[in-house]
Design a protein around this motif. Structure first.
Motif, PDB file in Angstrom:
ATOM      1  N   ALA A 105       0.617  -1.268  -0.010  1.00 54.79           N
ATOM      2  CA  ALA A 105      -0.114  -0.094   0.115  1.00 54.79           C
ATOM      3  C   ALA A 105       0.959   1.050  -0.045  1.00 54.79           C
ATOM      4  CB  ALA A 105      -0.838   0.129   1.401  1.00 54.79           C
ATOM      5  N   PHE A 106       1.969   1.257   0.690  1.00 53.67           N
ATOM      6  CA  PHE A 106       2.703   2.417   0.745  1.00 53.67           C
ATOM      7  C   PHE A 106       3.598   2.712  -0.708  1.00 53.67           C
ATOM      8  CE2 PHE A 106       3.330   0.474   4.981  1.00 53.67           C
ATOM      9  CZ  PHE A 106       3.094   1.478   5.754  1.00 53.67           C
ATOM     10  N   GLY A 107       4.039   1.560  -1.337  1.00 53.30           N
ATOM     11  CA  GLY A 107       4.522   2.198  -2.565  1.00 53.30           C
ATOM     12  C   GLY A 107       3.953   1.937  -3.845  1.00 53.30           C
ATOM     13  N   SER A 108       2.316   1.392  -3.611  1.00 49.53           N
ATOM     14  CA  SER A 108       1.713   1.243  -4.938  1.00 49.53           C
ATOM     15  C   SER A 108       1.602   2.345  -5.778  1.00 49.53           C
ATOM     16  CB  SER A 108       0.352   0.571  -4.527  1.00 49.53           C
ATOM     17  OG  SER A 108      -0.423   1.457  -3.680  1.00 49.53           O
ATOM     18  N   PHE A 109       1.516   3.812  -5.298  1.00 53.97           N
ATOM     19  CA  PHE A 109       1.416   4.879  -5.974  1.00 53.97           C
ATOM     20  C   PHE A 109       2.596   4.958  -7.014  1.00 53.97           C
ATOM     21  CE2 PHE A 109       4.347   6.594  -2.974  1.00 53.97           C
ATOM     22  CZ  PHE A 109       5.053   7.436  -3.459  1.00 53.97           C
ATOM     23  N   PHE A 110       3.831   4.472  -6.565  1.00 58.16           N
ATOM     24  CA  PHE A 110       4.972   4.751  -7.547  1.00 58.16           C
ATOM     25  C   PHE A 110       4.878   3.611  -8.709  1.00 58.16           C
ATOM     26  CE2 PHE A 110       9.453   3.261  -8.313  1.00 58.16           C
ATOM     27  CZ  PHE A 110       9.994   4.337  -8.721  1.00 58.16           C
ATOM     28  N   THR A 111       4.113   2.460  -8.616  1.00 60.39           N
ATOM     29  CA  THR A 111       4.124   1.392  -9.537  1.00 60.39           C
ATOM     30  C   THR A 111       2.795   1.591 -10.351  1.00 60.39           C
ATOM     31  OG1 THR A 111       3.290  -0.137  -7.919  1.00 60.39           O
ATOM     32  CG2 THR A 111       5.770   0.028  -8.487  1.00 60.39           C
ATOM     33  N   SER A 112       1.774   2.400  -9.864  1.00 58.86           N
ATOM     34  CA  SER A 112       0.524   2.302 -10.458  1.00 58.86           C
ATOM     35  C   SER A 112       0.536   3.165 -11.778  1.00 58.86           C
ATOM     36  CB  SER A 112      -0.647   2.603  -9.734  1.00 58.86           C
ATOM     37  OG  SER A 112      -0.403   3.964  -9.171  1.00 58.86           O
ATOM     38  N   PRO A 113      -0.040   2.832 -12.887  1.00 60.91           N
ATOM     39  CA  PRO A 113      -0.310   3.727 -14.243  1.00 60.91           C
ATOM     40  C   PRO A 113      -1.008   4.962 -13.553  1.00 60.91           C
ATOM     41  CG  PRO A 113      -1.588   1.823 -14.393  1.00 60.91           C
ATOM     42  CD  PRO A 113      -0.944   1.703 -13.249  1.00 60.91           C
ATOM     43  N   GLU A 114      -0.625   6.080 -14.622  1.00 63.76           N
ATOM     44  CA  GLU A 114      -1.441   7.282 -14.225  1.00 63.76           C
ATOM     45  C   GLU A 114      -3.004   6.954 -14.292  1.00 63.76           C
ATOM     46  OE1 GLU A 114      -0.102  11.247 -15.755  1.00 63.76           O
ATOM     47  OE2 GLU A 114       1.778  10.004 -16.145  1.00 63.76           O
ATOM     48  N   GLY A 115      -3.747   8.253 -13.653  1.00 57.17           N
ATOM     49  CA  GLY A 115      -5.192   8.122 -13.901  1.00 57.17           C
ATOM     50  C   GLY A 115      -5.901   7.372 -12.568  1.00 57.17           C
ATOM     51  N   GLU A 116      -7.061   6.740 -12.943  1.00 57.75           N
ATOM     52  CA  GLU A 116      -7.733   6.313 -11.374  1.00 57.75           C
ATOM     53  C   GLU A 116      -6.938   5.317 -10.712  1.00 57.75           C
ATOM     54  OE1 GLU A 116     -11.647   4.685 -12.362  1.00 57.75           O
ATOM     55  OE2 GLU A 116     -12.052   6.266 -13.705  1.00 57.75           O
ATOM     56  N   ASP A 117      -6.075   4.521 -11.386  1.00 60.59           N
ATOM     57  CA  ASP A 117      -5.477   3.504 -10.584  1.00 60.59           C
ATOM     58  C   ASP A 117      -4.592   4.142  -9.809  1.00 60.59           C
ATOM     59  OD1 ASP A 117      -6.422   1.521 -11.780  1.00 60.59           O
ATOM     60  OD2 ASP A 117      -4.887   0.852 -13.052  1.00 60.59           O
ATOM     61  N   ARG A 118      -3.831   5.256 -10.179  1.00 61.34           N
ATOM     62  CA  ARG A 118      -3.066   6.084  -9.248  1.00 61.34           C
ATOM     63  C   ARG A 118      -3.674   6.778  -8.131  1.00 61.34           C
ATOM     64  NH1 ARG A 118       1.647   9.290 -12.048  1.00 61.34           N
ATOM     65  NH2 ARG A 118       2.224   7.424 -12.506  1.00 61.34           N
ATOM     66  N   GLU A 119      -4.810   7.561  -8.555  1.00 67.95           N
ATOM     67  CA  GLU A 119      -5.495   8.136  -7.459  1.00 67.95           C
ATOM     68  C   GLU A 119      -5.794   7.174  -6.334  1.00 67.95           C
ATOM     69  OE1 GLU A 119      -8.970  10.321  -9.050  1.00 67.95           O
ATOM     70  OE2 GLU A 119      -7.727  10.830 -10.536  1.00 67.95           O
ATOM     71  N   LYS A 120      -6.194   5.806  -6.768  1.00 67.48           N
ATOM     72  CA  LYS A 120      -6.770   4.898  -5.542  1.00 67.48           C
ATOM     73  C   LYS A 120      -5.417   4.706  -4.729  1.00 67.48           C
ATOM     74  CE  LYS A 120      -8.502   0.246  -5.733  1.00 67.48           C
ATOM     75  NZ  LYS A 120      -7.519  -0.592  -5.695  1.00 67.48           N
ATOM     76  N   ALA A 121      -4.319   4.488  -5.710  1.00 67.88           N
ATOM     77  CA  ALA A 121      -3.152   3.988  -4.795  1.00 67.88           C
ATOM     78  C   ALA A 121      -2.528   5.141  -4.062  1.00 67.88           C
ATOM     79  CB  ALA A 121      -1.882   3.753  -5.873  1.00 67.88           C
ATOM     80  N   VAL A 122      -2.649   6.541  -4.480  1.00 68.71           N
ATOM     81  CA  VAL A 122      -2.193   7.545  -3.417  1.00 68.71           C
ATOM     82  C   VAL A 122      -3.242   7.366  -2.194  1.00 68.71           C
ATOM     83  CG1 VAL A 122      -2.364   9.920  -3.312  1.00 68.71           C
ATOM     84  CG2 VAL A 122      -1.408   9.029  -5.262  1.00 68.71           C
TER      85      VAL A 122
END
Length: 225
Positions: A105-122
């Motif tokens: 959960a901590f690092g998923s914002f780094f690996t997730s693609p831009e858009g909704e996925d990244r928002e969720k990861a953040v």
């Protein structure tokens, strides 16, 4: 004294954990730099299961996985303890160390693609950090109180690798206004000699992580089509 060797990589936060623990305990060891893209026969021999660093070799016997290595170091060299004496306190420390292991959960914002996925990861990363701040750290200077312990070492990657990731992605999560206690902890931890003196060069680490990020992003796009 039986020979101690550490197979690690300069850019690995997991290697950094082991280096810090050995140095805090005053254990002398030989450091062997591994190229993780071109693994040595020695690495494959010592860790045939995961084929990963870090690997601690003590008296010819390998121990793998950074958190397992930390426990081994604590038991083998009990001087300067890294876990509390009290069984309940020690169990709590281990609970938070496990929380660091569930750190996707901590690092998923780094690996997730831009858009909704990244928002969720953040959102997930911020939630995980908030829990760590409120339930784990509380009002203490370090997780170990006035001095660092194994929990601080387990989360030390938040001081530096996390900052690098934020810079590359162009997001700031660990901020004084949103996570004041954790932010203060990061600043304090950076000043602890054993942490500070063993951190990799920030510029080199940024380049290294940027390459990994671009590779990851292009793989993601490759799968998307």
């Amino acid at each position: 004294m039986e020979e101690v060797k550490l197979l690690g990589s300069w850019a690995s936060p997991f290697s950094h954990r082991v280096v810090c623990a050995l140095k805090l305990k005053g254990v002398s060891y030989e450091y062997i730099q591994e190229d993780t893209r071109n693994k040595s026969p020695q690495l494959l021999h010592y860790n045939p299961v995961h084929k990963k660093i870090p690997i601690l070799v003590h008296g010819g016997k390998p121990i793998c996985e950074s958190l397992v290595i930390l426990e081994y170091i604590e038991e083998t060299w009990p001087q300067i303890p890294l876990l509390p004496k009290d069984p309940h306190e020690r169990a709590l420390a281990r609970f938070w160390i496990q929380y660091s292991a569930a750190g996707k959960a901590f690092g998923s914002f780094f690996t997730s693609p831009e858009g909704e996925d990244r928002e969720k990861a953040v959102k997930e990363a911020l939630e995980a950090l908030k829990i760590l701040e409120e339930q784990g750290l509380g009002d203490k200077k370090f997780f170990g109180g006035e001095t660092i312990n194994m929990v601080d070492i387990a989360f030390a990657w938040l001081t530096y690798w996390f900052e690098c990731a934020e810079e590359i992605v162009g997001l700031k999560l660990l901020e004084p206004n949103s996570l004041p206690k954790l932010h203060a902890w990061v600043q304090n931890l950076k000043q602890v000699p054993v942490i500070k003196e063993n951190l990799p060069d920030y510029q080199n680490l940024t380049i290294h992580m940027k390459n990994a990020w671009h590779k990851f992003q292009s793989n993601q796009h490759g799968h998307a089509h």
